[in-house]
Design an enzyme around this catalytic site. Sequence first.
Site, PDB file in Angstrom:
ATOM      1  N   LYS B  67      40.790  36.998  42.530  1.00 42.33           N
ATOM      2  CA  LYS B  67      41.881  38.177  42.888  1.00 42.33           C
ATOM      3  C   LYS B  67      40.855  38.265  44.440  1.00 42.33           C
ATOM      4  CE  LYS B  67      42.005  43.515  42.807  1.00 42.33           C
ATOM      5  NZ  LYS B  67      42.187  44.183  41.311  1.00 42.33           N
ATOM      6  N   SER B 142      45.880  47.844  40.582  1.00 41.06           N
ATOM      7  CA  SER B 142      45.769  46.801  41.741  1.00 41.06           C
ATOM      8  C   SER B 142      45.583  44.967  41.680  1.00 41.06           C
ATOM      9  CB  SER B 142      44.410  47.371  42.897  1.00 41.06           C
ATOM     10  OG  SER B 142      43.169  46.607  41.588  1.00 41.06           O
ATOM     11  N   SER B 166      43.649  48.353  36.847  1.00 39.56           N
ATOM     12  CA  SER B 166      44.162  46.900  37.875  1.00 39.56           C
ATOM     13  C   SER B 166      44.196  45.905  37.178  1.00 39.56           C
ATOM     14  CB  SER B 166      43.222  47.097  39.155  1.00 39.56           C
ATOM     15  OG  SER B 166      43.382  48.832  39.988  1.00 39.56           O
TER      16      SER B 166
END
Lengths: 476, 473, 100
Positions: B67, B142, B166
């Site tokens: 990420k 997210s 997330s």
Amino acid sequence: MSVEDWEPVIGLEIHVQLKTNTKMFCGCELSFGEEPNTRTCPVCLGLPGSLPVVNARAIHYGLLMGEAFGCEIAPRSIFARKNYFYPDQAKNYQISQYDTPLCRGGSLGDVRLNRIHLEEDAAKLVHLGESGRIHGSEASVVDYNRGGTPLAEIVTEPDIHSAEEARDWLNLLRVTLRQLGVSDVNMEEGSLRADANVSVRRRGDSVLGTKTELKNMNSFRFLMQGINAEIKRQVAVLEGGDRVVQETLHFDPGTGRLDTLRSKEEAHDYRYFPEPDLVPVVPTEEMRLEARAALPELPAARAERYASDWDIQEDTARLFAFEPDWGDFFEEAATAAAPLPTRPVANLVMELRSRVDGADPVATPVSAQAIAALARLVEERGTTPGNARKVLEILAREGGDAQAIIEREGLSAMADDGELAGVVAQVIADNPDVVERIKGGNQKAMGALVGPIMKATRGRADGGEVNRLIRRQLEL
Amino acid sequence: MSELLELTAAQAIDAIRRGEVTSEAVWSAYRERAAADENNSYTWVARPEAPAVEERAPLAGVPVAVKDLFATEGIPSQAGSKILEDYRPPYTATAVERITGAGAPILGKTNQDEFAMGSSTEHSAYGPTLNPWDRTRVPGGSSGGSAAAVAAGNAPWAIGTDTGGSIRQPAALCGIVGMKPTYGAVSRFGMIAFASSLDQCGPFARDVTDTALLLGAMVGKDPRDSTSLGLPEPIGTPSATDLQGIRIGVPEELTGEGIEPGVQKAFEATLELAKELGATVEPTKLPHAPHALAAYYILAPAEASSNLARYDGVRYGLRAGADGDLLHMYTATREAGFGPEVKRRIMIGTYALSSGYYDAYYGRAQKVRTRIAEDFRTAWDSFDFIATPTSPTVAFELGAKLDDPLAMYLNDFCAVPMSLAGIPAISIPNGLADGLPTGFQLAGPAFSENRILDAAHALEQAIGFDGSKARQA
Amino acid sequence: MSLSRDQVLHVARLARLELSEDEVERFSDELSKVFDWVETINELGDLEDVEPTSHVVAVENALRADEPAPSLPQEVALAAAPDVAQGGFRVPSPGAGGGG
Ligand SMILES: [Mg+2]
Ligand SMILES: [Zn+2]
């Protein structure tokens, strides 16, 4: 009405840089004038993702101060974020402590402490001159070397009532912290910074007046100047029938003036909240014992001990207490010289101190044993007090043995073998006019005989003995 | 599609060990897929040349997608934000260091909601990520880029972060496994902060075995993160095939009402499977759970408002308004650099911490947090795990909730209570509703990762979810 | 509750956000809604005796030995800076006040 009708009430807020190896929350070494931004890392630059970790020695120093001042140590102390935007904080918040400081209460001398908490120092902003203009506006350059240096913030209660008291107390604090070894406490270099909260009230009133906060007084002189100027200003305001406005004032050493720090409409709202990146500090018994074990004897306690245990003058005792290296040196010499009285030993140590301009006694070539030996020689009339000073001067220059110097330089006291009586008789015979004046009642004229006698004996004669012999021979 | 890409990461590691395939071949296959990704999963993809790896290392060179929220030395680490466009940090996050140290090179950086604020990966300065099951829909967020990359077979596995769902929610919406470990199990050092007391990093994978393997490489106490903890035991390989003696509690407050019918149906079917595997399943109560989301939307924005203060145009990242004074530079930079959701949360958080409001908002939310943690502690007296649907809905259409922040926030209704309590939770795919994946969340007490993984493994075998459709494209 | 325009502007200033007229409008509406909703935590009644949770982890005294670690070279520290002068990060002049 005049200034005398008003009582100043002063509290101090002192920031001291702690003498650790590394910063408060990262492993960067502390900076002492290195090239800008060479003592930084992801943590103290506030890079995305970096996290602080508390320096164990800073906590130890905090506990050391807490123990020294008799503070209440928080069973559970928490760091908090103080949020404000300014380039001197890499994260735009300062990690500080808010409602659970490491230490509460305690006192130093006559002044009570409110709290001691730990936090990180700000970075340095250097304002560029004309050369730094960008698009017509001035610019500054930020150096994060200092950012993150461990600080202790020490806050007093408003127990101080004059600029002089503030100065004296700050000096006591400085000496105490230096002796604790927690800080260099140098105001000029910024390792000790003092702000003052000042208010005045009519003498006899118990209610506190409105206070103002004075910042940037970076020397003892400025501290006094600033406080005195503010007392005067507040008295004038109040006597003029106006009210003192609570505000922060910036002392300008150039003009000696206090300027309002304009904070526009923004009343500071620091939005303190517990620092989620750190966990509570819970001083263990072991941590506290370690702090207690590291406590040296502090000036206030030492002055008291000298007063009760040693027969020396009060101001000498205070000096030895404030300069513990000289205090230690004195104690060593006096112990070595025992059972001689301590006053003459103290005087010799003070004499040495003035000869070396107060330098560290360990750095002089004179040992405490040499001082003791010299004191003993004076006591046993191996030399005179006057010649002892000359011996000391040579000792301070070259070191060595007092007895050997006395012999080499002929600085012994004259033995009681009539030699001195002969010299006195000779000088009396050489100065009939002086003798005439003395006999006519002018006692002061005796000095005119003592001088030549001392000169003839090269200072070896005891001043008291010379006086006695003159009187006897002139049958006074 | 190459057969190589149908191997799970654990199978690929075995194949490399047995010499049936080289780590270079695995790298090249995935590198090619990542570079050709059509879901905007990646914000940066590694160069084609296979990096030198140690095939005998635990992860044997099987690459990992990371990420964009993680700091990676010399590699863009933008947190989905324009304010960090092309920012290349001088250091690497501990979690990433551990994974690469275990032999998994970085395949690419994945797209995300800006600073991890969002549940759809639409709040990215680098465009939305698309759901590989249906490109008109969001992948969740997210960590949507990581989830989409794994679901689409464009990464063997990935890491993401979970502050209030997330990891779990995008895993559910993309039909893969995602796990949020116990708070503190994985170091946060180098993970760009959203809400420090909640942020936790974890793995995405195709199955529970891969999830355990990747998690095992990440965990461990880190002296650079004061809030990190050592797990009491290493992460093992999950092997359970039944749930004999396992007690599962189903909280009334997080199931039933408010859950889409298709999702609820899949959830109930999985509970039936659990019973068949030997578990007891009983309703229970988490009385404060309905307030978790509100407390979360005070605590997380408050911490974020402070964490994001450092983006000011001074030391790194975007700068705007340099022609004015300092205040102008600050506000112009932050105006130009932050997207609307980030600004919204900074506003919420700043207000909640501001003078006179702290006690009513932040202080009170912290107390609600205490109550929620107590609710779970009480539950552990009677249950081994708490089960809920991971997300109340399946993947929704792009843009559907962009204009309604409260509707968007409700996506994390089932995930946030576990975040506030700091406990571990996994999401496994448990079926399809209208052709879109649903997720089943299993949460346990702090440090129960191994037990959760074992139970999830048993359920996974029984469910037999097939995610290959998303890898066809 | 509803947030006034002034409150929104005050908070924006604290957060160093420059809001357009549009955003001021939108935020006072949105934030009012969000705070109406978060205030549902008030339904929980009196929480006087409840300890606030700052940390879910039971870690204390995570301390670091006072041992130096290498710092970054100056050029690395400055590498991502938008504007550099004299080995430092150049910023527009703060003007009067503004510090902490
Ligand atoms: Mg301070
Ligand atoms: Zn540093």
